[in-house]
Design a protein around this motif. Structure first.
Motif, PDB file in Angstrom:
ATOM      1  N   PHE A 281       0.821  -1.218   0.000  1.00  9.53           N
ATOM      2  CA  PHE A 281       0.000   0.000   0.000  1.00  9.53           C
ATOM      3  C   PHE A 281       0.853   1.266   0.000  1.00  9.53           C
ATOM      4  O   PHE A 281       0.626   2.189  -0.763  1.00  9.53           O
ATOM      5  CB  PHE A 281      -0.935   0.017   1.220  1.00  9.53           C
ATOM      6  N   ARG A 282       1.854   1.290   0.891  1.00 11.50           N
ATOM      7  CA  ARG A 282       2.609   2.541   0.971  1.00 11.50           C
ATOM      8  C   ARG A 282       3.513   2.733  -0.248  1.00 11.50           C
ATOM      9  O   ARG A 282       3.745   3.842  -0.681  1.00 11.50           O
ATOM     10  CB  ARG A 282       3.398   2.624   2.258  1.00 11.50           C
ATOM     11  N   GLY A 283       3.996   1.623  -0.785  1.00 13.34           N
ATOM     12  CA  GLY A 283       4.893   1.721  -1.938  1.00 13.34           C
ATOM     13  C   GLY A 283       4.187   2.305  -3.152  1.00 13.34           C
ATOM     14  O   GLY A 283       4.717   3.188  -3.829  1.00 13.34           O
ATOM     15  N   VAL A 284       2.992   1.809  -3.430  1.00  6.75           N
ATOM     16  CA  VAL A 284       2.308   2.312  -4.624  1.00  6.75           C
ATOM     17  C   VAL A 284       1.791   3.735  -4.409  1.00  6.75           C
ATOM     18  O   VAL A 284       1.641   4.490  -5.364  1.00  6.75           O
ATOM     19  CB  VAL A 284       1.154   1.394  -5.097  1.00  6.75           C
ATOM     20  N   ALA A 285       1.558   4.117  -3.145  1.00 10.35           N
ATOM     21  CA  ALA A 285       1.039   5.455  -2.874  1.00 10.35           C
ATOM     22  C   ALA A 285       1.984   6.539  -3.391  1.00 10.35           C
ATOM     23  O   ALA A 285       1.553   7.608  -3.804  1.00 10.35           O
ATOM     24  CB  ALA A 285       0.797   5.640  -1.373  1.00 10.35           C
ATOM     25  N   PHE A 286       3.305   6.237  -3.395  1.00 10.11           N
ATOM     26  CA  PHE A 286       4.279   7.219  -3.884  1.00 10.11           C
ATOM     27  C   PHE A 286       3.952   7.679  -5.298  1.00 10.11           C
ATOM     28  O   PHE A 286       4.148   8.847  -5.639  1.00 10.11           O
ATOM     29  CB  PHE A 286       5.694   6.614  -3.894  1.00 10.11           C
ATOM     30  N   GLU A 287       3.512   6.763  -6.146  1.00  9.60           N
ATOM     31  CA  GLU A 287       3.186   7.139  -7.521  1.00  9.60           C
ATOM     32  C   GLU A 287       1.703   7.485  -7.674  1.00  9.60           C
ATOM     33  O   GLU A 287       1.347   8.440  -8.341  1.00  9.60           O
ATOM     34  CB  GLU A 287       3.546   5.998  -8.477  1.00  9.60           C
ATOM     35  N   TYR A 288       0.867   6.676  -7.011  1.00 11.18           N
ATOM     36  CA  TYR A 288      -0.576   6.816  -7.262  1.00 11.18           C
ATOM     37  C   TYR A 288      -1.118   8.178  -6.856  1.00 11.18           C
ATOM     38  O   TYR A 288      -1.988   8.722  -7.519  1.00 11.18           O
ATOM     39  CB  TYR A 288      -1.361   5.739  -6.495  1.00 11.18           C
ATOM     40  N   ARG A 289      -0.604   8.729  -5.739  1.00 11.49           N
ATOM     41  CA  ARG A 289      -1.253   9.944  -5.248  1.00 11.49           C
ATOM     42  C   ARG A 289      -1.068  11.119  -6.209  1.00 11.49           C
ATOM     43  O   ARG A 289      -1.822  12.083  -6.176  1.00 11.49           O
ATOM     44  CB  ARG A 289      -0.817  10.285  -3.833  1.00 11.49           C
ATOM     45  N   TRP A 290      -0.076  11.019  -7.087  1.00  6.58           N
ATOM     46  CA  TRP A 290       0.124  12.100  -8.066  1.00  6.58           C
ATOM     47  C   TRP A 290      -0.743  11.916  -9.296  1.00  6.58           C
ATOM     48  O   TRP A 290      -0.804  12.787 -10.157  1.00  6.58           O
ATOM     49  CB  TRP A 290       1.591  12.149  -8.492  1.00  6.58           C
ATOM     50  N   ARG A 291      -1.378  10.754  -9.403  1.00  3.50           N
ATOM     51  CA  ARG A 291      -2.117  10.437 -10.630  1.00  3.50           C
ATOM     52  C   ARG A 291      -3.604  10.757 -10.501  1.00  3.50           C
ATOM     53  O   ARG A 291      -4.350  10.548 -11.429  1.00  3.50           O
ATOM     54  CB  ARG A 291      -1.952   8.958 -10.960  1.00  3.50           C
ATOM     55  N   VAL A 292      -4.030  11.159  -9.324  1.00  4.45           N
ATOM     56  CA  VAL A 292      -5.466  11.318  -9.090  1.00  4.45           C
ATOM     57  C   VAL A 292      -5.747  12.619  -8.357  1.00  4.45           C
ATOM     58  O   VAL A 292      -4.866  13.198  -7.734  1.00  4.45           O
ATOM     59  CB  VAL A 292      -6.016  10.159  -8.230  1.00  4.45           C
ATOM     60  N   VAL A 293      -6.982  13.040  -8.426  1.00  2.00           N
ATOM     61  CA  VAL A 293      -7.388  14.207  -7.661  1.00  2.00           C
ATOM     62  C   VAL A 293      -8.394  13.782  -6.594  1.00  2.00           C
ATOM     63  O   VAL A 293      -8.188  13.944  -5.394  1.00  2.00           O
ATOM     64  CB  VAL A 293      -8.013  15.272  -8.583  1.00  2.00           C
ATOM     65  N   ARG A 294      -9.470  13.142  -7.074  1.00  2.00           N
ATOM     66  CA  ARG A 294     -10.556  12.785  -6.166  1.00  2.00           C
ATOM     67  C   ARG A 294     -10.109  11.721  -5.152  1.00  2.00           C
ATOM     68  O   ARG A 294     -10.533  11.722  -4.012  1.00  2.00           O
ATOM     69  CB  ARG A 294     -11.738  12.281  -6.987  1.00  2.00           C
ATOM     70  N   TRP A 295      -9.256  10.798  -5.607  1.00  7.10           N
ATOM     71  CA  TRP A 295      -8.856   9.682  -4.762  1.00  7.10           C
ATOM     72  C   TRP A 295      -7.573   9.944  -3.984  1.00  7.10           C
ATOM     73  O   TRP A 295      -7.022   9.063  -3.370  1.00  7.10           O
ATOM     74  CB  TRP A 295      -8.670   8.418  -5.614  1.00  7.10           C
ATOM     75  N   ARG A 296      -7.070  11.187  -4.057  1.00  8.69           N
ATOM     76  CA  ARG A 296      -5.789  11.457  -3.418  1.00  8.69           C
ATOM     77  C   ARG A 296      -5.828  11.132  -1.925  1.00  8.69           C
ATOM     78  O   ARG A 296      -4.913  10.532  -1.382  1.00  8.69           O
ATOM     79  CB  ARG A 296      -5.385  12.910  -3.629  1.00  8.69           C
ATOM     80  N   GLY A 297      -6.952  11.500  -1.282  1.00  7.14           N
ATOM     81  CA  GLY A 297      -7.084  11.230   0.151  1.00  7.14           C
ATOM     82  C   GLY A 297      -6.925   9.752   0.459  1.00  7.14           C
ATOM     83  O   GLY A 297      -6.278   9.372   1.431  1.00  7.14           O
ATOM     84  N   LEU A 298      -7.489   8.930  -0.404  1.00  6.42           N
ATOM     85  CA  LEU A 298      -7.401   7.481  -0.188  1.00  6.42           C
ATOM     86  C   LEU A 298      -5.939   7.021  -0.190  1.00  6.42           C
ATOM     87  O   LEU A 298      -5.505   6.276   0.677  1.00  6.42           O
ATOM     88  CB  LEU A 298      -8.184   6.751  -1.283  1.00  6.42           C
ATOM     89  N   TRP A 299      -5.172   7.492  -1.192  1.00  6.29           N
ATOM     90  CA  TRP A 299      -3.772   7.047  -1.276  1.00  6.29           C
ATOM     91  C   TRP A 299      -2.927   7.681  -0.190  1.00  6.29           C
ATOM     92  O   TRP A 299      -1.941   7.101   0.268  1.00  6.29           O
ATOM     93  CB  TRP A 299      -3.207   7.287  -2.680  1.00  6.29           C
ATOM     94  N   ASP A 300      -3.308   8.887   0.251  1.00  9.54           N
ATOM     95  CA  ASP A 300      -2.633   9.444   1.428  1.00  9.54           C
ATOM     96  C   ASP A 300      -2.809   8.516   2.618  1.00  9.54           C
ATOM     97  O   ASP A 300      -1.869   8.251   3.367  1.00  9.54           O
ATOM     98  CB  ASP A 300      -3.202  10.828   1.759  1.00  9.54           C
ATOM     99  N   TRP A 301      -4.030   8.015   2.789  1.00  4.09           N
ATOM    100  CA  TRP A 301      -4.267   7.115   3.920  1.00  4.09           C
ATOM    101  C   TRP A 301      -3.615   5.759   3.713  1.00  4.09           C
ATOM    102  O   TRP A 301      -3.195   5.106   4.672  1.00  4.09           O
ATOM    103  CB  TRP A 301      -5.762   6.986   4.225  1.00  4.09           C
ATOM    104  N   ALA A 302      -3.495   5.338   2.459  1.00  2.00           N
ATOM    105  CA  ALA A 302      -2.752   4.107   2.193  1.00  2.00           C
ATOM    106  C   ALA A 302      -1.293   4.280   2.618  1.00  2.00           C
ATOM    107  O   ALA A 302      -0.675   3.374   3.179  1.00  2.00           O
ATOM    108  CB  ALA A 302      -2.828   3.760   0.704  1.00  2.00           C
ATOM    109  N   PHE A 303      -0.760   5.471   2.356  1.00  2.00           N
ATOM    110  CA  PHE A 303       0.625   5.767   2.733  1.00  2.00           C
ATOM    111  C   PHE A 303       0.778   5.788   4.256  1.00  2.00           C
ATOM    112  O   PHE A 303       1.689   5.185   4.817  1.00  2.00           O
ATOM    113  CB  PHE A 303       1.015   7.122   2.126  1.00  2.00           C
ATOM    114  N   ILE A 304      -0.160   6.465   4.912  1.00  2.00           N
ATOM    115  CA  ILE A 304      -0.112   6.566   6.376  1.00  2.00           C
ATOM    116  C   ILE A 304      -0.297   5.197   7.013  1.00  2.00           C
ATOM    117  O   ILE A 304       0.513   4.745   7.834  1.00  2.00           O
ATOM    118  CB  ILE A 304      -1.224   7.522   6.878  1.00  2.00           C
ATOM    119  N   GLY A 305      -1.381   4.529   6.613  1.00  2.00           N
ATOM    120  CA  GLY A 305      -1.694   3.222   7.197  1.00  2.00           C
ATOM    121  C   GLY A 305      -0.609   2.214   6.890  1.00  2.00           C
ATOM    122  O   GLY A 305      -0.148   1.480   7.773  1.00  2.00           O
ATOM    123  N   GLY A 306      -0.166   2.193   5.635  1.00  2.00           N
ATOM    124  CA  GLY A 306       0.860   1.242   5.243  1.00  2.00           C
ATOM    125  C   GLY A 306       2.147   1.451   6.026  1.00  2.00           C
ATOM    126  O   GLY A 306       2.749   0.490   6.523  1.00  2.00           O
TER     127      GLY A 306
END
Lengths: 333, 470
Positions: free
Chosen positions: A95-120
């Motif tokens: 989860f945290r590894g992919v968040a590094f790239e994913y959070r830059w690819r989205v707007v609406r889902w950014r919060g989700l990947w932020d939490w993936a980074f935090i939780g992961g």
């Protein structure tokens, strides 16, 4: 003393320590992610580790892969024993590894990947601490295999070591950001570093006090002569490190708090080494018993002696290239 | 319900699932890393900005795919221990050091230079940046080399002895690393990775051309990808043939399953094109076959005798159905790739490479073909070597960890949910990135920060594609 298995135990210990201090600060950045005040601060936090994180995580593969290569029996015992925390850690790292790239690819889902980074980041740190605690407690071995149950690892002690590592990594993350950032974000991290440092030292103390109760042999290893000479050194160095850390924070230094925090981890790791030696998997499996045949150890050693210095050199170079404060406008996204 | 399924079956499903997901990313990133190195070298050599545009475009896609490859790969390095600890203990002395070499020589190299490749062009200058890009590409190839050596050793073990504890003890490292099937497998996989990437690139370009958003860079990458299809596909078919003959020598049962040869054929075996394997009756139902062709392909002699599965003890037989089908899927896709390459040659001759909706639709349809072929190929070779983990020496059923079925089932379930969610999202992001055409940013690649309107010369005049103030 300097036979192949011992040399390899030292190399594996080095790989694990390198992993802990390198991925420690970037997991710590993830743990501190929810406390950033603005989205821009979160961008800066992530960019401070983006160029180096997967190099850092490679040391974890080195620790696991190295154990597989040179202590296959220890690997074969530890992994099933720590099945749950290891699998959970791996998933958290996904989860945290992919968040590094994913959070830059989205707007609406950014919060989700932020939490993936935090939780992961948080779960991975916690599971690593749990794994350490479970190892200190001891693992039941019969023949050449793990003989315990699915939940043996779960005890108050292992939960405590899990919590200790989360707080410790957060300290590394906070002092890393003190070093790498400026203005408000730096001030915030400087304020966080105080309680995190106090918490880390307190938890190290608590874990150290409880360790002899896991197995009295730890007490003997620490206080038998001549180990006692080292044993006195460990708490002394720890206190010195703490002093440098607190003074660095008080005087507004950028670099010393991070270096002192790394020092705390190195010294604590040496302490764990004193507790373990000459065991590979407490309480019964020694370094010599767990080792692969000499032909494996020698073959792997040749490459390690040549390649590890090269790895350290170009890793240092990569850190050098990205030295200094993070440029808030840089990044390729 | 869990009682019905053994821990072994669950662990096998888990390994198959995690390794199948994992191989998708390296199959793509090995080829893409080399492609990026070529693009960057071309940019430095020709100073044609199209190459720089393509480099920056595929770099972002590489970063996402590489990240997914790293995290799914970390899982693999621990799967051996968590689910296959007896295998780890016994085969570790041989395969462990090879994997350690993979980590030391390849993973660190990729990870160490990736940051510089992605973020560092302005910081280190063009030459060092090129070096870093080349090191990333070299690292991916080195990684493939080591891990394929490991896999090949498990298929065709050599250079070992067995000690009292049942461990495989390395005796001759040269023989272990260069075991009999390794060169063929390595060649076959690296070419597969290059083809996978070529068809993804062509698919993205085809899509952009169909949508009418294509740029000069789109056409450039389409042309490059089609040259790859023309040149690499025949090489791959040849490499596959050599690999098959090698397999016949060392793992005849696998080839019997691939060919669907339940029975021995003393005077020339037929090539079964299609049919339904019937495991109970041990025959291929409704077989469509060409007489003696299998002997010709495998033995280069129409009348050469070929043994069938009737010569193999039932306990040592691989499951025929899966191997039979996955092999056909792989071969069919290989020939479809060849057809695509020939089609492109014909269109190139007529100067219509960038026209023709059906041609571009075919390119889009073939976009994922490399992934499917890679998976089908791996399923063929991995299922085909069952029931062994170390071929002929260690059975899969003897390799398992002492873990309980519920623990494996739970983790399997979580892996499935997490992987589909995480890598599904990643695939969506990759498709979205590839859906947009590559455009020149108008930035000076060596300057710190954007070029914008440099002095009195407006940027649009320097770089016609650039948008002022972008």
């Amino acid at each position: 003393m300097f036979d192949l298995p011992t040399i390899w135990a030292a190399i594996i210990a080095f790989a694990v320590l390198t992993y802990v201090i390198l991925d420690g600060f970037d997991l710590g950045v993830g743990i501190l992610f929810p406390f950033a005040r603005t989205d821009r601060d979160r961008d800066i936090m992530m960019n401070s580790v983006a160029p180096v994180w997967d190099g850092n995580e490679t040391w974890l593969v080195m620790g696991g892969g190295g154990l597989f290569a040179v202590f296959p029996m220890a690997y074969a015992v530890i992994m099933p024993a720590l099945y749950m925390p290891i699998v959970l850690m791996l998933l958290a790292l996904v989860f945290r590894g992919v968040a590094f790239e994913y959070r830059w690819r989205v707007v609406r889902w950014r919060g989700l990947w932020d939490w993936a980074f935090i939780g992961g980041s948080t779960v991975a740190a916690f599971c690593q601490g749990v794994a350490l605690g479970a190892l200190v407690q001891g693992i039941e071995v019969e023949g050449r295999a793990y003989a315990g149950g699915t939940w043996d690892w779960l005890t108050p002690f292992s939960l405590l070591t899990g919590a200790a590592l989360v707080v410790g990594y957060a300290l590394l993350g906070a002092t890393w950001l003190v070093m790498k950032t400026e203005t408000d974000l730096q001030g915030l991290m400087r304020r966080f570093a105080w309680p995190l440092a106090a918490g880390t030292l307190g938890l190290i103390g608590l874990v150290s006090l409880l360790t002899p109760f896991q197995d009295p042999v730890y007490f003997d290893r620490w206080f038998a002569f001549p180990a006692v000479l080292y044993s006195v050194g460990v708490p002394t160095l720890l206190l010195l490190d703490a002093l440098v850390l607190f003074r660095g924070l008080r005087d507004g230094h950028d670099y010393t708090p991070f270096l002192a925090s790394l020092g705390i981890f190195v010294v604590s790791f040496i302490g764990i080494g004193i507790s373990f030696y000459p065991m590979m998997v407490p309480p019964a499996l020694t370094i010599a018993e767990a080792a692969a045949p000499d032909s494996s150890l020698a073959f792997a050693l040749v490459g390690t002696v040549i390649l590890v210095p090269m790895i350290l050199a170009y890793t240092a170079y990569a850190y050098w290239v990205f030295r200094g404060k993070v440029d808030p406008d840089a990044g390729y996204h | 319900m869990l009682d019905a399924v053994s821990a072994e079956t669950l662990a096998r499903i888990q390994f198959a699932f995690t390794v199948s997901f994992h191989i998708i990313f390296p199959a793509f990133s090995i080829g893409l890393a080399s492609y990026l190195a070529v693009l960057n070298a071309q940019w430095l050599r020709t100073r044609d900005r199209t190459y720089l545009t393509l480099f920056d475009y595929w770099k972002k896609i590489f970063a996402v795919a590489f990240g997914m490859g790293v995290v799914s790969g970390i899982v693999m390095s621990y799967q051996f221990g968590t689910n296959w600890s007896v295998f780890s203990d016994r085969a570790g002395p041989v395969v462990g050091p090879l994997m350690a070499y993979e980590v030391l020589s390849a993973f660190f190299l990729e990870a160490g230079f990736l940051g510089i490749m992605l973020f560092g062009r302005e910081k280190v200058g063009e030459r060092l940046h090129m070096f870093a890009t080349a090191m990333v590409a070299f690292g991916t190839l080195l990684s493939a080399t080591w891990i394929l050596s490991v896999n090949s050793w498990m298929q065709t073990p050599a250079g070992y002895s067995i000690n009292d504890a049942g461990q495989f003890v390395p005796e001759d490292w040269w023989a272990i690393v260069f075991n009999p099937s390794f060169p063929y497998r390595l060649m076959h996989m690296v070419l597969a990775a290059y083809l996978t990437t070529a068809f993804v690139v062509a698919g993205a370009a085809g899509w952009q051309m169909l949508r009418g958003t294509a740029t000069a860079a789109t056409r450039k990458m389409f042309s490059m990808a089609m040259w790859m299809a023309v040149i690499v596909t025949p090489l791959q078919i040849y490499a596959g043939d050599l690999h098959g003959i090698n397999t016949l020598e060392h793992q005849p049962a696998k080839v019997m399953a691939m060919e669907g040869h339940y029975d021995s054929h003393p005077d020339g075996a037929p090539l079964i094109l299609f049919g339904i394997p019937n495991a109970e009756e041990k025959r291929i139902d409704h077989a469509v076959e060409i007489p003696k062709l299998s002997s010709l392909i495998l033995k280069h002699d129409l009348n050469a005798p070929l043994d069938g599965l009737d010569t193999i003890p039932d306990d040592d037989e691989p499951p025929v159905g899966i191997v039979f089908w996955s092999f056909r899927v792989m071969v069919a896709l290989g020939f479809a790739m060849l057809g695509m390459g020939l089609w492109s040659l014909w269109r190139r001759r007529k100067d219509t490479l960038f026209e023709g909706r059906w041609f571009h639709r075919a390119a889009v349809a073939m976009g994922p073909s490399g992934f499917v072929a890679v998976l089908a190929g791996w399923i063929t070779t991995e299922v085909g070597r069952q029931p062994f983990t170390v071929y002929g020496l260690m059975r899969t059923s003897d390799s398992l960890s002492p873990v309980e079925a519920p623990a494996v089932a739970t983790s399997l379930l979580v892996f499935i949910v997490v992987y589909f969610f995480v890598f599904g999202a990643g695939t969506v992001y990759l498709l979205r990135l590839m859906g947009k055409a590559p455009e020149d940013t108008g930035l000076d690649p060596t300057a710190e920060g954007p070029l914008r309107t440099a002095g009195i010369t407006p940027a649009p005049q320097l770089h016609p594609d650039a948008i002022p103030g972008e």
